[in-house]
Design a protein around this motif. Structure first.
Motif, mmCIF file in Angstrom:
data_model
loop_
_atom_site.group_PDB
_atom_site.id
_atom_site.type_symbol
_atom_site.label_atom_id
_atom_site.label_comp_id
_atom_site.label_asym_id
_atom_site.label_seq_id
_atom_site.Cartn_x
_atom_site.Cartn_y
_atom_site.Cartn_z
ATOM 1 N N TYR A 150 5.474 7.606 -0.017
ATOM 2 C CA TYR A 150 6.240 7.179 1.158
ATOM 3 C C TYR A 150 7.704 7.551 0.898
ATOM 4 O O TYR A 150 8.289 7.154 -0.102
ATOM 5 N N PHE A 151 8.312 8.341 1.813
ATOM 6 C CA PHE A 151 9.581 9.005 1.524
ATOM 7 C C PHE A 151 10.791 8.422 2.261
ATOM 8 O O PHE A 151 11.859 9.006 2.203
ATOM 9 N N GLU A 152 10.622 7.297 2.912
ATOM 10 C CA GLU A 152 11.753 6.764 3.669
ATOM 11 C C GLU A 152 12.907 6.318 2.767
ATOM 12 O O GLU A 152 14.046 6.221 3.202
ATOM 13 N N HIS A 153 12.628 6.052 1.496
ATOM 14 C CA HIS A 153 13.678 5.625 0.566
ATOM 15 C C HIS A 153 14.050 6.734 -0.419
ATOM 16 O O HIS A 153 14.682 6.466 -1.437
ATOM 17 N N LEU A 154 13.659 7.968 -0.110
ATOM 18 C CA LEU A 154 14.001 9.106 -0.960
ATOM 19 C C LEU A 154 15.523 9.296 -0.991
ATOM 20 O O LEU A 154 16.163 9.365 0.055
ATOM 21 N N LYS A 155 16.094 9.360 -2.189
ATOM 22 C CA LYS A 155 17.541 9.466 -2.337
ATOM 23 C C LYS A 155 18.008 10.801 -2.890
ATOM 24 O O LYS A 155 19.141 11.211 -2.651
ATOM 25 N N LEU A 156 17.161 11.487 -3.654
ATOM 26 C CA LEU A 156 17.610 12.687 -4.356
ATOM 27 C C LEU A 156 16.535 13.768 -4.342
ATOM 28 O O LEU A 156 15.369 13.498 -4.603
ATOM 29 N N GLU A 193 0.812 -1.214 0.000
ATOM 30 C CA GLU A 193 0.000 0.000 0.000
ATOM 31 C C GLU A 193 0.845 1.264 0.000
ATOM 32 O O GLU A 193 0.313 2.372 0.023
ATOM 33 N N ARG A 194 2.155 1.112 -0.059
ATOM 34 C CA ARG A 194 3.052 2.267 -0.039
ATOM 35 C C ARG A 194 3.494 2.627 -1.460
ATOM 36 O O ARG A 194 3.757 1.749 -2.279
ATOM 37 N N GLY A 195 3.569 3.916 -1.731
ATOM 38 C CA GLY A 195 4.122 4.397 -2.989
ATOM 39 C C GLY A 195 5.529 4.912 -2.738
ATOM 40 O O GLY A 195 5.703 6.026 -2.231
ATOM 41 N N PHE A 196 6.528 4.099 -3.060
ATOM 42 C CA PHE A 196 7.902 4.437 -2.716
ATOM 43 C C PHE A 196 8.433 5.545 -3.627
ATOM 44 O O PHE A 196 8.565 5.375 -4.839
ATOM 45 N N VAL A 197 8.767 6.690 -3.021
ATOM 46 C CA VAL A 197 9.323 7.837 -3.746
ATOM 47 C C VAL A 197 10.840 7.790 -3.586
ATOM 48 O O VAL A 197 11.359 7.735 -2.465
ATOM 49 N N ILE A 198 11.579 7.828 -4.716
ATOM 50 C CA ILE A 198 13.042 7.808 -4.630
ATOM 51 C C ILE A 198 13.668 9.112 -5.112
ATOM 52 O O ILE A 198 14.865 9.340 -4.900
ATOM 53 N N GLY A 199 12.869 9.969 -5.747
ATOM 54 C CA GLY A 199 13.394 11.247 -6.204
ATOM 55 C C GLY A 199 12.330 12.315 -6.183
ATOM 56 O O GLY A 199 11.152 12.044 -6.441
ATOM 57 N N THR A 200 12.730 13.551 -5.880
ATOM 58 C CA THR A 200 11.799 14.676 -5.835
ATOM 59 C C THR A 200 12.414 15.877 -6.541
ATOM 60 O O THR A 200 13.596 16.172 -6.349
#
Length: 340
Positions: A101-107, A27-34
């Protein structure tokens, strides 16, 4: 029933019970970049309207071969606008099946247009510093053009553009002018101090990320006030003792030669006996290899070797002096950390 057994049974019931606040990973949408830009058509009000683009991982596309034959991409980019990033994230939650979900945001990519606005950069960094999902290792870069374009790169070697970009950012040993990635933890420290600072500057070209020096921020206003190119960034790295590799091109007897840096150590001494005339002396010791040379001269010739050393020394001094001149005369800022 034995009283001790009853106590053990109660403890077992507590240990075997489910987590009341659990969230299913599906149910999480993993965000890796913003990426953060300004909306082109701004309304006449006090608060600028921002455009936030998030890069979501598409699990079904992970592991598929890249190229025209791929059925699904491994990522999707979604943009929303608003005056607050918190507001935008909540609005985005209503537009996708999985909440961001921003726990895996890298950039985090911020456009120069945003960074040049008064009081805006520190404000948009606040949520990344404050939110409990965010990690201190997230990288921050400044984009010459629209930040969204950086997340739209589709490299041939990676399924996820953000992974490609972060991998390239680690190659600071290849070029002397590559500035170390700015992490959100370091940005937090900069925002708490009055010293000026530099953040890596990038742009995209033909689905590739190109690093182009650094964006210089005024320490008190936390606003982008100027830029330095790759050579000036090399001078900054030499002064701050942050070079782990790289090379310089020189000419010896009208023949091209490439000097590869292997070890660099800088020492800064400040003489402030006279507050009206403060002298700063920078000593740089460098060791390296001849990476490539043209011509037939022998490196066993001591006189020729001394000439090479002199040319390398002159080149390093030229690069450092040009960076200092840019800071003193053009930007009028101390982004070297001398004031500390």
């Amino acid at each position: 029933m034995n009283k001790r057994l009853l106590i053990h049974l109660c403890w077992m019931m507590l240990l075997l019970s489910g987590c009341w606040d659990e969230n299913d990973i599906e149910e999480r949408g993993f965000v890796i970049g913003t990426a953060i830009d300004l909306v082109e058509d701004q309304q006449a009000n006090d608060n600028p309207t921002l455009k936030m683009t998030n890069q979501f991982v598409v699990p079904a596309g992970i592991g598929l071969p890249t190229g025209a034959g791929s059925e699904k991409k491994a990522f999707t980019n979604l943009s929303k606008t608003g005056e607050s990033l918190f507001e935008i994230i909540r609005l985005m939650s209503t537009a996708v099946g999985r909440a961001p979900y921003f726990e895996h945001l890298k950039l985090i990519v911020v456009s120069e247009e945003v960074a040049r606005q008064p009081d805006l950069f520190a404000g948009i960094m606040d949520i990344f510093i404050r939110d409990q999902e965010m990690r201190r290792e997230m990288r921050v870069v400044i984009s010459e053009d629209k930040a969204q374009k950086i997340l739209e790169i589709e490299p041939e070697t990676e399924n996820l553009p953000v992974m490609y970009i972060t991998n390239v950012m680690e190659n600071t040993t290849k070029l002397a002018g590559l500035i170390d990635p700015a992490r959100i933890g370091e940005i937090h420290e900069h925002l708490l101090e009055p010293q000026s600072y530099v953040i890596p500057r990038v742009f995209s070209s033909d689905d590739k990320i190109i690093f182009n020096g650094g964006a210089v921020f005024h320490g008190e206003s936390n606003r982008l006030v100027g830029t330095i190119n790759l050579e000036e960034a090399a001078g900054l790295n030499l002064i701050k003792n942050k070079i782990e590799g790289g090379y310089f091109k020189i000419e010896v007897d009208n023949k091209l030669m490439v000097y590869e840096l292997k070890r660099v150590k800088s020492n800064i001494e400040i003489n402030a006996n006279d507050p009206e005339d403060i002298n700063i002396e920078i000593t740089i010791d460098a060791e390296g290899n001849i990476g490539e040379m043209f011509g037939q001269k022998s490196l066993l010739d001591k006189a020729y070797l001394s000439k090479i050393e002199r040319k390398v020394s002159e080149r390093i001094e030229q690069v450092v002096n040009n960076t200092i001149k840019k800071a003193q005369e053009d930007l009028k800022l101390d982004f070297f950390g001398f004031s500390e």
